[in-house]
Design an enzyme around this catalytic site. Structure first.
Site, mmCIF file in Angstrom:
data_model
loop_
_atom_site.group_PDB
_atom_site.id
_atom_site.type_symbol
_atom_site.label_atom_id
_atom_site.label_comp_id
_atom_site.label_asym_id
_atom_site.label_seq_id
_atom_site.Cartn_x
_atom_site.Cartn_y
_atom_site.Cartn_z
ATOM 1 N N HIS A 1 -3.971 -5.148 0.379
ATOM 2 C CA HIS A 1 -3.580 -5.644 1.702
ATOM 3 C C HIS A 1 -3.622 -7.166 1.761
ATOM 4 O O HIS A 1 -4.657 -7.753 2.108
ATOM 5 C CB HIS A 1 -4.484 -5.050 2.781
ATOM 6 C CG HIS A 1 -4.187 -3.626 3.085
ATOM 7 N ND1 HIS A 1 -3.358 -3.239 4.117
ATOM 8 C CD2 HIS A 1 -4.581 -2.493 2.480
ATOM 9 C CE1 HIS A 1 -3.263 -1.913 4.138
ATOM 10 N NE2 HIS A 1 -3.994 -1.436 3.149
ATOM 11 N N CYS B 1 0.824 -1.213 0.000
ATOM 12 C CA CYS B 1 0.000 0.000 0.000
ATOM 13 C C CYS B 1 0.862 1.269 0.000
ATOM 14 O O CYS B 1 1.449 1.605 -1.010
ATOM 15 C CB CYS B 1 -0.981 -0.043 1.167
ATOM 16 S SG CYS B 1 -2.440 0.997 0.912
ATOM 17 N N GLU C 1 -2.389 -9.061 3.932
ATOM 18 C CA GLU C 1 -2.500 -9.565 5.301
ATOM 19 C C GLU C 1 -3.950 -9.687 5.745
ATOM 20 O O GLU C 1 -4.254 -10.376 6.721
ATOM 21 C CB GLU C 1 -1.730 -8.671 6.278
ATOM 22 C CG GLU C 1 -2.461 -7.412 6.735
ATOM 23 C CD GLU C 1 -2.522 -6.335 5.666
ATOM 24 O OE1 GLU C 1 -3.274 -5.362 5.844
ATOM 25 O OE2 GLU C 1 -1.801 -6.453 4.646
#
Length: 364
Positions: free
Chosen positions: A338, A254, A340
């Site tokens: 993202h 990001c 994660e």
């Protein structure tokens, strides 16, 4: 308690406070996720923003201490259609109103969130003020117009760690990799996933000089997500350039993706209303596979006119914006979204494995 939401273009919406009172300002944005409000609120990338949730009922499973993504709530405020005051989950420790109150963050409900979303989609994200005190539309609109813009601001300095620390706490005996992490507003799950893959992480404030990071002799370098305008953080991009020149494997997410791009000579720009949600389709050009990814960004890397040594590896299929890149010669890559987060639920986890494989194969 009655509340008013006023935008800089003169539009205003009425609602009621379900948490907090007073007045706050920020950029009004919307998120299309049906759940994950706890992770959204504690994501430092939302610093300086008031988040409108498009799903009509928010708060139904409460809040628990395990799923927070940082040390506190970073969003400036929360706007929902209806807040559930009776959470139903065995994991819940607090209700959403209680959690917002504990953190001093305002929550507004009984708002036409569909109208807000359509307005932002058509006119773009804009400055906003929410208030339970000043309910005069003209007065509040003027305050919104005078509120600070996100453009050009170096917000990551306001959310980064105050001092270096090690994850997991106390170190990780037998760790296969030592990873230096540049904290631009990191989410905790990024550290958890790297730990699962055998990485001991040394987390540095984003203000740390590259020389101090490289002095730790890391096997790889990770640059996290964060809030605001990447072009407002030229000092960090300059240090990232030095990290790239070190030749060590490097991975960015990001804001970290944007820092790497700027350091390599690319450009960034502000999106009209940004990408914020848990259902964005991403095409990996290398495999021709599509993954469902979580997004939270208002700025993007310009995919056209990139330096020859940069290859675009991923694109967002909704608008064809650049969602990932890699260097053709140096051991580095990055993504705009993202990995994660788990909306796929694990479609993007392979990126962390690619990072560890890059470190494993690197000859130093």
């Amino acid at each position: 308690m009655d509340a008013l939401i006023a935008l800089e273009d003169g539009t205003f919406f009425r609602g009621r406070s379900f948490a907090g009172e007073g007045e706050t300002s920020g950029e009004l944005v919307f998120n299309t996720a049906m759940s994950g409000y706890q992770e959204i609120l504690t994501d430092p990338s939302y610093y300086g923003q008031i988040v409108t949730m498009t799903y009509p009922l928010i708060g139904n499973y409460g809040v628990n201490p395990e799923d927070v993504e940082s040390r506190r709530i970073f969003a400036a405020g929360l706007v929902v259609g209806e807040c559930s005051r009776i959470p139903s989950s065995w994991r819940s420790r607090w209700s959403l109103p209680e959690y917002l109150e504990q953190n001093g963050v305002m929550g507004i409900e009984r708002v036409d969130t569909r109208a807000i979303t359509l307005h932002i989609r058509d006119k773009g994200a804009m400055r906003c003020v929410i208030s339970t005190g000043d309910l005069n539309p003209e007065s509040l609109v003027e305050k919104a117009r005078n509120a600070p813009s996100l453009v050009g601001r170096n917000l990551i300095r306001e959310v980064t760690a105050e001092a270096p620390y090690t994850w997991p706490e106390g170190g990780m005996p037998g760790a296969e990799f030592k990873v230096a992490v540049v904290d631009c507003g990191i989410k905790t799950n990024q550290l958890r996933l790297m730990q699962q893959l055998g990485c001991e992480c040394r987390v540095f404030p984003c203000t740390t000089p590259a020389e101090a990071i490289l002095a730790e002799h890391p096997d790889g370098i990770f640059i996290s997500n964060g809030p605001g305008d990447p072009e407002g953080a030229e000092d960090v991009a300059a240090e990232v350039r030095k990290l790239i020149d070190s030749g060590r494997p490097l991975f960015g997410i990001c804001f970290g993706h944007q820092m790497i791009a700027l350091a390599l000579g690319a450009e960034t720009y502000k999106l009209k209303f940004g990408h914020r949600g848990a259902n964005q389709p991403i095409l990996d050009h290398r495999t021709h596979k599509v993954e469902i990814a979580s997004h939270n960004h208002g700025f993007c890397v310009r995919g056209e006119g990139l330096p020859e040594e940069i290859e675009v590896t991923h694109v967002n299929l909704n608008d064809r914006t650049c969602a990932g890149l890699r260097h053709r010669e140096k051991p580095l890559f990055s993504v705009q979204y993202h990995p994660e987060a788990c909306p796929g639920p694990n479609d993007s986890f392979y990126l962390f494995k690619e990072f560890t494989e890059l470190m494993r194969s690197h000859d130093g």
